[in-house]
Design a protein around this motif. Structure first.
Motif, PDB file in Angstrom:
ATOM      1  N   GLU A  79       5.401  51.035  -1.765  1.00 15.21           N
ATOM      2  CA  GLU A  79       5.160  49.988  -0.887  1.00 15.21           C
ATOM      3  C   GLU A  79       6.039  48.799  -1.302  1.00 15.21           C
ATOM      4  O   GLU A  79       6.814  48.159  -0.417  1.00 15.21           O
ATOM      5  CB  GLU A  79       3.765  49.330  -0.665  1.00 15.21           C
ATOM      6  N   ALA A  80       6.188  48.394  -2.492  1.00 22.04           N
ATOM      7  CA  ALA A  80       7.010  47.401  -2.829  1.00 22.04           C
ATOM      8  C   ALA A  80       8.553  47.554  -2.646  1.00 22.04           C
ATOM      9  O   ALA A  80       9.271  46.707  -1.976  1.00 22.04           O
ATOM     10  CB  ALA A  80       6.812  47.174  -4.512  1.00 22.04           C
ATOM     11  N   HIS A  81       8.721  48.658  -2.814  1.00 20.77           N
ATOM     12  CA  HIS A  81      10.252  49.206  -2.585  1.00 20.77           C
ATOM     13  C   HIS A  81      10.505  49.188  -0.831  1.00 20.77           C
ATOM     14  O   HIS A  81      11.727  48.807  -0.481  1.00 20.77           O
ATOM     15  CB  HIS A  81      10.457  50.704  -2.996  1.00 20.77           C
ATOM     16  N   ALA A  82       9.352  49.549  -0.212  1.00 24.18           N
ATOM     17  CA  ALA A  82       9.610  49.608   1.406  1.00 24.18           C
ATOM     18  C   ALA A  82       9.527  48.210   1.665  1.00 24.18           C
ATOM     19  O   ALA A  82      10.498  47.861   2.813  1.00 24.18           O
ATOM     20  CB  ALA A  82       8.174  50.224   1.869  1.00 24.18           C
ATOM     21  N   VAL A 110       9.556  57.519   3.571  1.00 21.72           N
ATOM     22  CA  VAL A 110       8.062  58.096   4.169  1.00 21.72           C
ATOM     23  C   VAL A 110       7.392  56.731   4.168  1.00 21.72           C
ATOM     24  O   VAL A 110       6.846  56.492   5.291  1.00 21.72           O
ATOM     25  CB  VAL A 110       7.713  59.297   3.508  1.00 21.72           C
ATOM     26  N   VAL A 111       7.100  56.211   3.323  1.00 18.47           N
ATOM     27  CA  VAL A 111       6.248  55.132   3.197  1.00 18.47           C
ATOM     28  C   VAL A 111       6.757  53.842   4.160  1.00 18.47           C
ATOM     29  O   VAL A 111       6.028  53.265   4.830  1.00 18.47           O
ATOM     30  CB  VAL A 111       6.150  54.486   1.935  1.00 18.47           C
ATOM     31  N   LEU A 112       8.163  53.625   4.092  1.00 17.72           N
ATOM     32  CA  LEU A 112       8.909  52.657   4.722  1.00 17.72           C
ATOM     33  C   LEU A 112       8.436  52.817   6.531  1.00 17.72           C
ATOM     34  O   LEU A 112       8.175  52.227   7.208  1.00 17.72           O
ATOM     35  CB  LEU A 112      10.433  52.577   4.789  1.00 17.72           C
ATOM     36  N   ALA A 113       8.816  54.315   6.913  1.00 16.84           N
ATOM     37  CA  ALA A 113       8.450  54.790   8.316  1.00 16.84           C
ATOM     38  C   ALA A 113       7.085  54.484   8.567  1.00 16.84           C
ATOM     39  O   ALA A 113       6.616  54.234   9.779  1.00 16.84           O
ATOM     40  CB  ALA A 113       8.863  56.119   8.384  1.00 16.84           C
ATOM     41  N   GLY A 217      -0.892  57.672  -6.100  1.00 17.24           N
ATOM     42  CA  GLY A 217      -1.377  56.594  -5.263  1.00 17.24           C
ATOM     43  C   GLY A 217      -1.456  57.012  -3.634  1.00 17.24           C
ATOM     44  O   GLY A 217      -1.513  57.895  -3.218  1.00 17.24           O
ATOM     45  N   ASP A 218      -2.141  55.908  -3.085  1.00 20.06           N
ATOM     46  CA  ASP A 218      -2.525  55.976  -1.692  1.00 20.06           C
ATOM     47  C   ASP A 218      -1.252  55.981  -0.764  1.00 20.06           C
ATOM     48  O   ASP A 218      -1.481  56.330   0.402  1.00 20.06           O
ATOM     49  CB  ASP A 218      -3.634  55.138  -1.444  1.00 20.06           C
ATOM     50  N   ALA A 219      -0.418  55.294  -1.133  1.00 24.95           N
ATOM     51  CA  ALA A 219       0.670  54.833  -0.259  1.00 24.95           C
ATOM     52  C   ALA A 219       1.488  56.034   0.648  1.00 24.95           C
ATOM     53  O   ALA A 219       1.431  56.219   1.895  1.00 24.95           O
ATOM     54  CB  ALA A 219       1.813  53.983  -0.674  1.00 24.95           C
ATOM     55  N   LEU A 220       1.668  57.217  -0.289  1.00 25.24           N
ATOM     56  CA  LEU A 220       2.347  58.398   0.211  1.00 25.24           C
ATOM     57  C   LEU A 220       1.375  59.278   0.796  1.00 25.24           C
ATOM     58  O   LEU A 220       1.841  59.699   1.993  1.00 25.24           O
ATOM     59  CB  LEU A 220       2.940  59.000  -0.951  1.00 25.24           C
ATOM     60  N   ARG A 221       0.224  59.411   0.446  1.00 28.54           N
ATOM     61  CA  ARG A 221      -0.795  60.355   1.027  1.00 28.54           C
ATOM     62  C   ARG A 221      -1.137  59.609   2.657  1.00 28.54           C
ATOM     63  O   ARG A 221      -1.194  60.400   3.548  1.00 28.54           O
ATOM     64  CB  ARG A 221      -2.030  60.402   0.203  1.00 28.54           C
TER      65      ARG A 221
END
Length: 301
Positions: A79-82, A110-113, A217-221
């Protein structure tokens, strides 16, 4: 092969400035794409690809804790990178773009999208983006070692000069017989002053944080559970040490893809995890995919 113009700019984010590489044509720009590199890499991983996409503007930041962004402070994670990538898009006045991610960069994409769907028109995931096979119950350091192996181990090493670092990589099985001037420039860029010599720019602590986040982590899932952005995934049959199978064994990958209708898959033969991007042969295969995503965007505009 003559290439596009190249420059580097600084983009402010929380904790410092990201170094951002920009390749752009001298004449009319036919489109723009955002390129996101891997876990211990830098934007120069995309040099071969940039030379094979004439007419396109390619914007490629060094993620926090890497390359020219190694001094950016604060927590890492997908999330920080996104959030940093949104800041890059804002700095260039870009409303939405296709995003190309290699290795960990694919997970970030993927997280950015998911977190900023209006900013991403399509995804190209290069040997990353879907969950990796990792043993359960390991410590943070053991998880990193299991997934990255020598890629992470080198971060604690020190080198007397650039030539010593190049010698280290000359011995790496992923690049045996595949050495180029572009690789030399990429590895030389990676070095910063450290106690007792030069060290890789990538922060080991940041690498641990990112690897744990993308595996547990939860972000990718959450991002994958709702992925509806048109996505092309390119995978290599060989891994980080040029071994078989690569990061995505075919039967396991097929099971994952069955639940992801937005993702098309293409296996690129004759390459490993690195050379899928960081070699002329790999870039020759990836460039049409990126161009195709842009062409699809223009045809539906």
């Amino acid at each position: 092969m003559s290439g596009p113009g190249y420059r580097r700019v600084a983009v402010p984010v929380d904790g410092g400035d990201l170094a951002v590489g920009v390749w752009e044509p001298a004449g009319e720009t036919k489109g723009t794409a955002l390129l996101v590199h891997g876990v211990t890499s830098s934007h120069l991983a995309f040099t071969h690809l940039a030379r094979r996409l004439p007419g396109l503007r390619l914007i490629a930041p060094d993620l926090r804790g890497r390359g020219g962004s190694h001094a950016v402070r604060g927590p890492a994670g997908m999330e920080a990178h996104a959030r940093d990538l949104v800041a890059v898009l804002d700095a260039f006045g870009l409303e939405s773009v296709p995003v190309v991610g290699h290795s960990m960069g694919a997970f970030v994409a993927v997280v950015l999208a998911h977190r900023a769907p209006d900013r991403v028109t399509g995804l190209v995931l290069i040997d990353g983006g879907l969950p990796l096979a990792a043993p359960a119950g390991l410590s943070a350091e053991d998880t990193v070692a299991a997934i990255l192996g020598p890629t992470a181990a080198r971060l604690s090493m020190r080198f007397r000069d650039v030539d010593a670092y190049l010698d280290f990589w000359h011995e790496h099985p992923a690049f045996a017989g595949r050495w180029t001037r572009e690789l030399e420039a990429y590895f030389a860029y990676d070095l910063v002053p450290g106690d007792g010599g030069l060290r890789p720019a990538t922060s080991y602590a940041t690498t641990v944080d990112d690897t744990i986040d993308l595996t547990t982590g939860d972000a990718l899932r959450e991002a994958l559970a709702s992925l509806d952005t048109p996505t092309l995934m390119l995978t290599a049959p060989r891994g980080l040490l040029d071994e078989e199978p690569g990061l995505y064994e075919e039967s396991r990958l097929a099971t994952m893809l069955a639940g992801l209708p937005a993702v098309r898959h293409q296996r690129v033969e004759g390459v490993n995890h690195y050379t899928l991007v960081m070699s002329p042969e790999g870039a020759d295969a990836v460039a049409p995919a990126v161009a195709g995503v842009l062409a699809g965007e223009r045809s539906t505009a």
